[in-house]
Design a protein around this motif. Structure first.
Motif, short mmCIF file in Angstrom:
data_model
loop_
_atom_site.label_atom_id
_atom_site.label_comp_id
_atom_site.label_asym_id
_atom_site.label_seq_id
_atom_site.Cartn_x
_atom_site.Cartn_y
_atom_site.Cartn_z
N VAL A 136 4.32 -23.42 37.43
CA VAL A 136 3.45 -23.24 38.58
C VAL A 136 2.22 -22.45 38.12
O VAL A 136 2.35 -21.48 37.36
CB VAL A 136 4.16 -22.46 39.71
CG1 VAL A 136 3.27 -22.31 40.93
CG2 VAL A 136 5.47 -23.14 40.07
N SER A 137 1.05 -22.88 38.58
CA SER A 137 -0.21 -22.20 38.27
C SER A 137 -1.16 -22.34 39.45
O SER A 137 -1.18 -23.39 40.09
CB SER A 137 -0.85 -22.84 37.04
OG SER A 137 -2.18 -22.39 36.87
N PRO A 138 -1.97 -21.31 39.74
CA PRO A 138 -2.96 -21.44 40.81
C PRO A 138 -3.96 -22.57 40.56
O PRO A 138 -4.58 -23.07 41.48
CB PRO A 138 -3.68 -20.09 40.82
CG PRO A 138 -2.73 -19.15 40.19
CD PRO A 138 -1.96 -19.96 39.18
N ASN A 139 -4.08 -23.01 39.32
CA ASN A 139 -4.98 -24.11 38.97
C ASN A 139 -4.28 -25.46 38.98
O ASN A 139 -4.90 -26.47 38.68
CB ASN A 139 -5.60 -23.87 37.59
CG ASN A 139 -6.43 -22.61 37.57
OD1 ASN A 139 -7.14 -22.31 38.51
ND2 ASN A 139 -6.29 -21.84 36.50
N GLY A 140 -3.00 -25.48 39.33
CA GLY A 140 -2.24 -26.73 39.35
C GLY A 140 -2.43 -27.48 40.65
O GLY A 140 -3.26 -27.14 41.48
N SER A 141 -1.62 -28.51 40.80
CA SER A 141 -1.63 -29.34 42.00
C SER A 141 -0.19 -29.70 42.34
O SER A 141 0.59 -30.03 41.43
CB SER A 141 -2.43 -30.62 41.77
OG SER A 141 -2.22 -31.54 42.84
N ASP A 142 0.16 -29.66 43.61
CA ASP A 142 1.51 -30.05 44.01
C ASP A 142 1.77 -31.53 43.82
O ASP A 142 2.91 -31.98 43.95
CB ASP A 142 1.78 -29.61 45.45
CG ASP A 142 1.98 -28.11 45.56
OD1 ASP A 142 2.15 -27.44 44.52
OD2 ASP A 142 1.96 -27.60 46.68
N GLN A 145 -0.94 -13.74 37.51
CA GLN A 145 -1.35 -14.31 38.80
C GLN A 145 -0.50 -13.75 39.93
O GLN A 145 0.65 -13.36 39.72
CB GLN A 145 -1.21 -15.84 38.78
CG GLN A 145 -1.96 -16.52 37.66
CD GLN A 145 -3.46 -16.32 37.78
OE1 GLN A 145 -4.04 -16.42 38.86
NE2 GLN A 145 -4.10 -16.04 36.65
N TYR A 155 1.04 -14.75 43.66
CA TYR A 155 1.37 -15.89 44.51
C TYR A 155 1.73 -15.38 45.90
O TYR A 155 2.50 -14.44 46.03
CB TYR A 155 2.54 -16.68 43.92
CG TYR A 155 2.21 -17.26 42.57
CD1 TYR A 155 1.70 -18.53 42.45
CD2 TYR A 155 2.35 -16.50 41.41
CE1 TYR A 155 1.37 -19.06 41.22
CE2 TYR A 155 2.03 -17.01 40.18
CZ TYR A 155 1.54 -18.30 40.09
OH TYR A 155 1.20 -18.81 38.86
N TRP A 212 2.57 -27.34 39.03
CA TRP A 212 2.38 -27.33 40.48
C TRP A 212 1.50 -26.15 40.85
O TRP A 212 1.27 -25.24 40.06
CB TRP A 212 3.71 -27.18 41.18
CG TRP A 212 4.63 -28.34 41.01
CD1 TRP A 212 4.30 -29.65 40.86
CD2 TRP A 212 6.05 -28.29 40.98
NE1 TRP A 212 5.42 -30.42 40.75
CE2 TRP A 212 6.51 -29.61 40.81
CE3 TRP A 212 6.97 -27.27 41.07
CZ2 TRP A 212 7.86 -29.92 40.75
CZ3 TRP A 212 8.31 -27.58 41.00
CH2 TRP A 212 8.75 -28.89 40.84
N ARG A 213 1.08 -26.13 42.10
CA ARG A 213 0.23 -25.04 42.58
C ARG A 213 0.98 -24.03 43.46
O ARG A 213 0.72 -22.85 43.41
CB ARG A 213 -0.94 -25.62 43.37
CG ARG A 213 -1.89 -24.57 43.89
CD ARG A 213 -3.03 -25.20 44.65
NE ARG A 213 -3.90 -24.17 45.17
CZ ARG A 213 -5.03 -23.78 44.61
NH1 ARG A 213 -5.43 -24.35 43.49
NH2 ARG A 213 -5.75 -22.83 45.16
N SER A 214 1.93 -24.48 44.26
CA SER A 214 2.48 -23.61 45.31
C SER A 214 3.97 -23.32 45.14
O SER A 214 4.73 -24.10 44.57
CB SER A 214 2.26 -24.25 46.68
OG SER A 214 3.11 -25.35 46.85
#
Length: 78
Positions: free
Chosen positions: A7-13, A46, A48, A23-25
């Protein structure tokens, strides 16, 4: 068989949840982690928002669901 999810804030679900396509969330993690022993890696350094609940799986004493950071620093859930 356990799996690893990233998971990363720069990812996408919509991504695969791999290190290259995280993923993002936390909600995506909660909806997807399915097996005892699965491992969830949050990008270090990061913060979350929200909570991390495993809706479809429970760990066992022999195979706990593990959550940790990857990369530099610690991840934090608020």
């Amino acid at each position: 068989m356990w799996r690893e999810y990233f998971v990363s804030p720069n990812g996408s679900d919509d991504n695969a949840g791999t290190m290259a396509m995280p993923w993002r969330s936390l909600a995506k993690v909660s909806d997807t982690v399915l097996n005892p022993g699965d491992r969830v890696y949050l990008q270090g350094g990061q913060t979350y928002s929200g909570s991390l609940l495993f809706l479809h799986a429970q760990g066992t004493a022999e195979h706990p669901i593990q959550v940790s950071s990857y990369g530099t620093g610690r991840a934090r859930i608020e």
